[in-house]
Design a protein around this motif. Sequence first.
Motif, mmCIF file in Angstrom:
data_model
loop_
_atom_site.group_PDB
_atom_site.id
_atom_site.type_symbol
_atom_site.label_atom_id
_atom_site.label_comp_id
_atom_site.label_asym_id
_atom_site.label_seq_id
_atom_site.Cartn_x
_atom_site.Cartn_y
_atom_site.Cartn_z
ATOM 1 N N VAL A 167 -11.766 5.222 -6.513
ATOM 2 C CA VAL A 167 -10.704 4.342 -6.031
ATOM 3 C C VAL A 167 -9.893 5.121 -5.003
ATOM 4 C CG1 VAL A 167 -8.759 2.869 -6.645
ATOM 5 C CG2 VAL A 167 -10.600 3.257 -8.307
ATOM 6 N N ILE A 168 -9.882 4.633 -3.763
ATOM 7 C CA ILE A 168 -9.220 5.318 -2.660
ATOM 8 C C ILE A 168 -7.933 4.567 -2.327
ATOM 9 C CG2 ILE A 168 -9.445 6.172 -0.298
ATOM 10 C CD1 ILE A 168 -12.512 5.965 -0.702
ATOM 11 N N GLY A 221 -12.445 -3.986 -0.730
ATOM 12 C CA GLY A 221 -11.031 -3.709 -0.507
ATOM 13 C C GLY A 221 -10.167 -4.507 -1.457
ATOM 14 N N ILE A 222 -9.153 -3.857 -2.003
ATOM 15 C CA ILE A 222 -8.121 -4.534 -2.776
ATOM 16 C C ILE A 222 -6.846 -4.472 -1.945
ATOM 17 C CG2 ILE A 222 -6.664 -4.480 -4.837
ATOM 18 C CD1 ILE A 222 -9.031 -3.336 -6.372
ATOM 19 N N ALA A 223 -6.331 -5.630 -1.553
ATOM 20 C CA ALA A 223 -5.134 -5.692 -0.715
ATOM 21 C C ALA A 223 -3.910 -5.915 -1.595
ATOM 22 C CB ALA A 223 -5.255 -6.825 0.298
ATOM 23 N N VAL A 224 -2.828 -5.189 -1.297
ATOM 24 C CA VAL A 224 -1.579 -5.405 -2.009
ATOM 25 C C VAL A 224 -0.605 -6.111 -1.066
ATOM 26 C CG1 VAL A 224 -1.984 -3.422 -3.491
ATOM 27 C CG2 VAL A 224 -0.576 -3.134 -1.453
ATOM 28 N N SER A 225 0.025 -7.154 -1.571
ATOM 29 C CA SER A 225 0.860 -8.008 -0.726
ATOM 30 C C SER A 225 2.307 -7.545 -0.653
ATOM 31 C CB SER A 225 0.824 -9.442 -1.259
ATOM 32 O OG SER A 225 1.406 -9.504 -2.554
ATOM 33 N N TYR A 226 2.673 -6.479 -1.380
ATOM 34 C CA TYR A 226 4.064 -6.057 -1.451
ATOM 35 C C TYR A 226 4.414 -4.992 -0.408
ATOM 36 C CZ TYR A 226 1.738 -2.530 -4.387
ATOM 37 O OH TYR A 226 0.878 -1.569 -4.864
ATOM 38 N N MET A 276 -7.910 -2.468 5.137
ATOM 39 C CA MET A 276 -8.987 -3.404 4.833
ATOM 40 C C MET A 276 -10.080 -3.364 5.905
ATOM 41 S SD MET A 276 -8.126 -4.672 1.897
ATOM 42 C CE MET A 276 -7.434 -3.022 1.593
ATOM 43 N N ALA A 277 -9.680 -3.166 7.168
ATOM 44 C CA ALA A 277 -10.664 -3.143 8.254
ATOM 45 C C ALA A 277 -11.563 -1.920 8.163
ATOM 46 C CB ALA A 277 -9.954 -3.174 9.605
ATOM 47 N N MET A 278 -11.000 -0.776 7.814
ATOM 48 C CA MET A 278 -11.862 0.412 7.750
ATOM 49 C C MET A 278 -12.808 0.328 6.558
ATOM 50 S SD MET A 278 -9.512 3.697 6.721
ATOM 51 C CE MET A 278 -8.687 3.830 5.139
ATOM 52 N N ALA A 279 -12.361 -0.272 5.469
ATOM 53 C CA ALA A 279 -13.273 -0.481 4.344
ATOM 54 C C ALA A 279 -14.386 -1.446 4.725
ATOM 55 C CB ALA A 279 -12.497 -1.000 3.138
ATOM 56 N N ALA A 280 -14.008 -2.547 5.363
ATOM 57 C CA ALA A 280 -15.004 -3.550 5.751
ATOM 58 C C ALA A 280 -16.038 -2.985 6.708
ATOM 59 C CB ALA A 280 -14.308 -4.751 6.373
ATOM 60 N N ALA A 307 -17.374 2.353 -4.515
ATOM 61 C CA ALA A 307 -16.020 2.758 -4.128
ATOM 62 C C ALA A 307 -15.224 1.549 -3.679
ATOM 63 C CB ALA A 307 -16.081 3.795 -3.013
ATOM 64 N N VAL A 308 -13.904 1.664 -3.739
ATOM 65 C CA VAL A 308 -13.013 0.585 -3.311
ATOM 66 C C VAL A 308 -11.795 1.189 -2.630
ATOM 67 C CG1 VAL A 308 -11.810 0.490 -5.548
ATOM 68 C CG2 VAL A 308 -11.795 -1.521 -4.036
ATOM 69 N N MET A 309 -11.306 0.531 -1.586
ATOM 70 C CA MET A 309 -10.095 0.937 -0.878
ATOM 71 C C MET A 309 -8.951 0.034 -1.293
ATOM 72 S SD MET A 309 -8.715 2.918 1.442
ATOM 73 C CE MET A 309 -6.947 2.896 1.779
ATOM 74 N N VAL A 310 -7.815 0.626 -1.650
ATOM 75 C CA VAL A 310 -6.620 -0.131 -2.030
ATOM 76 C C VAL A 310 -5.540 0.137 -0.989
ATOM 77 C CG1 VAL A 310 -4.917 -0.594 -3.820
ATOM 78 C CG2 VAL A 310 -7.216 0.184 -4.466
#
Length: 219
Positions: free
Chosen positions: A6-7, A182-187, A172-176, A162-165
Amino acid sequence: MRYELVIFDWDGTLMDSIARIVSSMQAAALDVGWGALEAAAVRNIVGLGLPEAIAELCPRITAGQAEALKERYAWYFVTGSEADMSWYPGVEQGLAQLAATPGMRLAVATGKSRKGLNRAFSEHSIEPLFAASRTADETRSKPNPQMLEELLVELEVPVERAVMVGDTEYDMAMAAALGMDGIAVSYGVHSRERLQACRPVVMADDFQAVMDALLSRGS
């Protein structure tokens, strides 16, 4: 099976440092004679390496002004700003729990400098939780995926495990670009709409939602 790696992004994802980044950049720009910077514009570049952020914020800035701006920003961020910084709710305990999860390792991929990340590690005594890290002055800045590629090679983890948070479209773009989840956080700094356009596998409104996704996904 759960993710092996988890990155995490740092600013805006783990640490609520946005107010300090914005105020420090605004003050530094005034100090070097560039002029006022809108808070929204500064928020937009959070996550980029500092040279890339300055180039985006201050087009046609001279090399001398850019260097002075870097120095003043660093002074404000470390010493001169009165803006508070703290973990987002649940982060400190959550990271410890994830690091203790069998078969899971943690890493950091950040727009901070190595000096800045090491300072944060030291201040919070948290470096042992992370198996590896990359900063923007060691490799190419987000959204280029090089820092993720290097972490995968160093830790010998296939991209599909692996997953990018992160809180920005740069994360998100570099993971894609690598085919990484990618797990995006909205806060953090970028809007849900911008993040959703990058098609994360999860949109998390708080860190507990990140934890839920990481500990339940595929189990």
